[in-house]
Write an enzyme that holds these catalytic residues in place. Structure first.
Site, PDB file in Angstrom:
ATOM      1  CD  GLU A  85     -33.387 -14.547 -51.994  1.00 29.02           C
ATOM      2  OE1 GLU A  85     -33.851 -15.593 -51.505  1.00 29.02           O
ATOM      3  OE2 GLU A  85     -32.571 -13.823 -51.396  1.00 29.02           O
ATOM      4  CE  LYS A 279     -30.535 -14.708 -48.171  1.00 30.06           C
ATOM      5  NZ  LYS A 279     -31.518 -14.965 -49.244  1.00 30.06           N
ATOM      6  CG  ASP A 295     -25.302   1.537 -43.662  1.00 31.70           C
ATOM      7  OD1 ASP A 295     -25.190   0.441 -44.250  1.00 31.70           O
ATOM      8  OD2 ASP A 295     -24.332   2.130 -43.152  1.00 31.70           O
ATOM      9  CG  HIS A 392     -36.547 -19.855 -54.571  1.00 28.99           C
ATOM     10  ND1 HIS A 392     -36.377 -18.534 -54.214  1.00 28.99           N
ATOM     11  CD2 HIS A 392     -35.428 -20.210 -55.236  1.00 28.99           C
ATOM     12  CE1 HIS A 392     -35.196 -18.116 -54.618  1.00 28.99           C
ATOM     13  NE2 HIS A 392     -34.594 -19.121 -55.252  1.00 28.99           N
TER      14      HIS A 392
END
Length: 437
Positions: A85, A279, A295, A392
Site C-alpha cells: 500500500e 485498519k 502470521d 496518499h
C-alpha cells in the site's frame, strides 16, 4: 471448461505450470514467462521457498521498505515493513520523526499468556463432569510432560487447565480451557500438540470412569485447537507531549490536539469509522508482522476480536488532553514469535531481525504496537488537517504512471506537474496523454 486433475501435487513445477497453462491460461506464453521470471536463480534458495507451502509455482514479491527514526523506550530503531500500500512506510516514517523530537514512544508488555481449548460434548450431569475433571486433572498435566520438557527449560509451558461449562449457550458443550507461556515462540505447534494429548487423555480416562460406564454416557471430543483470540497477551504503546508542542503549519497545538481527540472519540463511538480507523493502525502492525515472518492473519483476527470485546466494535487507540499534556496510546493483543516458523528460515526475515537488533518476543511486541500507533497517528493527523488523499495520492502517483508504462522523462514531467496540482487517476491519464500528443 477446465478438467479436474488427480496427482497434481506429485508433478514437478514445470509440469504444474504446463497443466495450468493448458487449462486456465490458454497457453499464454507471456503468463508462463511471468511465473518463471520470478523464480530465484539460486536453485537452493528457490527450493527453500518451494518447501514453504504446497504446489508452489513461483514467488510473489512485495516491497520491503524501511521506516527510520523510531525512538522506543530510549532505543532508536529502523523498522522493516512489508506492504503493497502506497504511503504506509512514508506515514510511519513521518510519525516517527514527529515524535522523535517530542520524547519518542513508550511501550510495555502487559501480559504474554496464550490459550487453547479442547472442545467436547457431554450430555450427562454437570456435577459429575466437574468431579471427573478434578479427579483427572493431574493425569492431564502429566500426559504432556514429554511435550513441554524443552519449553519448560526456556521458562514456558502449561500454566493451567480449567473446565468451562457452556451448556447454557449450547446443549452439552464443554471446554478444557488451557493457558500457556511460550517464551519467544508463537507456540502454535506446541499448544496444539498439548491440546491433542489432553483430548486423548480425557477420552481414555473417561472410558474407565465408573460413573460414565454405568450411565453409558461419555465425553466426546469434537476438536482441539489453539485460539487466536489472546486478550491475556497484550502490549501497550503510547506517546505524550505538551499540547503547545503539537503546533504545526497553520494550526496551533491546542487546535490540533482538540480536533485529534475528537476524531478518536468518533472512532470509539461509530463502528463504521472504527473499522477503517483500526485498519490504519493495522497497516503499521501487519507490515512488521509480515517482515518478521509472523502470521498476520492470526494477528488480525485476534486484534479485531479484541476491538469488539465489549460487545461493540470500537477504536483500538485512545487519546486525551490532561491539563496541558496530550496523551495518545494503543493497547492490542499480539501473539507473535522470534523463533520457529519462517522467523529463522526465510533469508529476508533473518535480515529484518538483524535490522531490529535481534529482539526477543516481548521486545518485538512493543515495536509492533508502536508501529501501529505511529501509523494511526499519521492517518488521524492527515484526516484532521490536510485530508487523507493529498498525501496518499502523491504516493500513489508512481503506481498510476507505471500502469501507464510511462517513460522516465514522462514520470519526471508528471511528478513536477502534480507538485502543484491535485492527483487523481483521471487527471494523471489526461496529463500523460497530453505529453504524448
Amino acid at each position: 471448461m477446465p478438467n479436474p486433475i488427480s496427482g497434481f501435487s506429485k508433478k514437478n513445477k514445470a509440469e504444474k505450470i504446463a497443466w495450468l497453462a493448458s487449462q486456465y491460461l490458454e497457453q499464454d506464453p507471456d503468463a508462463i514467462e511471468v511465473l518463471k521470471n520470478y523464480w530465484h536463480q539460486d536453485e537452493i534458495l528457490q527450493q527453500l521457498h518451494d518447501d514453504f507451502i504446497e504446489n508452489t509455482l513461483t514467488n510473489y514479491y512485495l516491497p520491503l521498505g524501511i521506516a527510520p527514526n523510531f525512538l522506543i523506550n530510549e532505543n532508536l530503531y529502523a523498522l522493516p515493513m512489508v506492504t503493497e500500500e502506497s504511503s504506509v512506510v512514508a506515514a510511519a516514517s513521518n510519525a516517527a520523526k514527529f515524535w522523535l523530537d517530542r520524547g519518542g514512544f513508550k511501550a510495555e508488555v502487559i501480559s504474554t499468556v496464550k490459550n487453547g481449548q479442547v472442545h467436547f460434548n457431554y450430555f450427562g450431569n454437570v456435577t459429575e463432569m466437574t468431579t471427573f475433571f478434578n479427579k483427572i486433572k493431574p493425569a492431564l498435566i502429566a500426559s504432556i510432560e514429554d511435550i513441554q520438557q524443552n519449553m519448560k527449560k526456556r521458562g514456558g509451558g502449561l500454566l493451567d487447565i480449567t473446565l468451562q461449562d457452556h451448556t447454557k449457550e449450547l446443549d452439552g458443550y464443554f471446554q478444557l480451557h488451557c493457558t500457556f507461556e511460550t517464551g519467544d515462540a508463537m507456540g502454535a505447534n506446541f499448544i496444539n500438540s498439548c491440546l491433542e494429548t489432553f483430548a486423548t487423555t480425557l477420552e481414555k480416562e473417561a472410558a474407565v470412569y465408573p460413573v460414565f460406564t454405568k450411565a453409558n454416557k461419555y465425553p466426546e471430543v469434537v476438536m482441539s485447537i489453539l485460539s487466536n483470540y489472546v486478550p491475556e497477551c497484550t502490549v501497550r504503546a503510547s506517546v505524550s507531549c505538551k499540547v503547545k508542542d503539537l503546533a504545526q503549519k497553520d494550526i496551533t497545538g491546542e487546535e490540533f490536539a482538540t480536533k485529534f481527540v475528537r476524531a478518536i472519540e468518533i472512532a470509539k463511538t461509530a463502528p463504521r469509522r472504527a473499522v477503517t480507523h483500526n485498519k490504519g493502525a493495522m497497516n503499521g502492525v501487519d507490515a512488521l508482522v509480515v517482515a518478521t515472518g509472523n502470521d498476520f492473519r492470526a494477528v488480525e483476527a485476534g486484534v479485531h476480536a479484541y476491538a469488539a470485546r465489549t460487545g461493540k466494535y470500537t477504536s483500538l487507540t485512545d487519546a486525551k488532553i490532561e491539563g496541558d499534556t496530550f496523551h495518545f496510546w494503543i493497547e492490542i493483543p499480539l501473539a507473535i514469535g522470534t523463533v520457529g516458523g519462517l522467523t529463522r528460515l526465510h533469508p529476508v526475515v533473518k535480515v529484518a531481525f538483524k535490522i531490529l537488533q535481534q529482539p526477543d518476543a516481548k521486545e518485538l511486541m512493543k515495536i509492533m504496537a508502536v508501529s501501529g500507533l505511529a501509523q494511526n497517528f499519521a492517518a488521524v493527523r492527515s484526516l484532521t488537517t490536510t485530508g487523507i488523499q493529498k498525501g496518499h495520492m502523491k504516493m500513489h502517483l508512481m503506481n498510476i504512471l507505471n500502469q501507464l508504462e510511462a517513460t522516465a522523462k514522462e514520470k519526471e514531467q508528471t511528478v513536477a506537474h502534480f507538485t502543484e496540482h491535485a492527483v487523481s487517476h483521471s487527471a494523471v491519464v489526461t496529463f500523460v496523454n497530453k505529453l504524448r500528443n
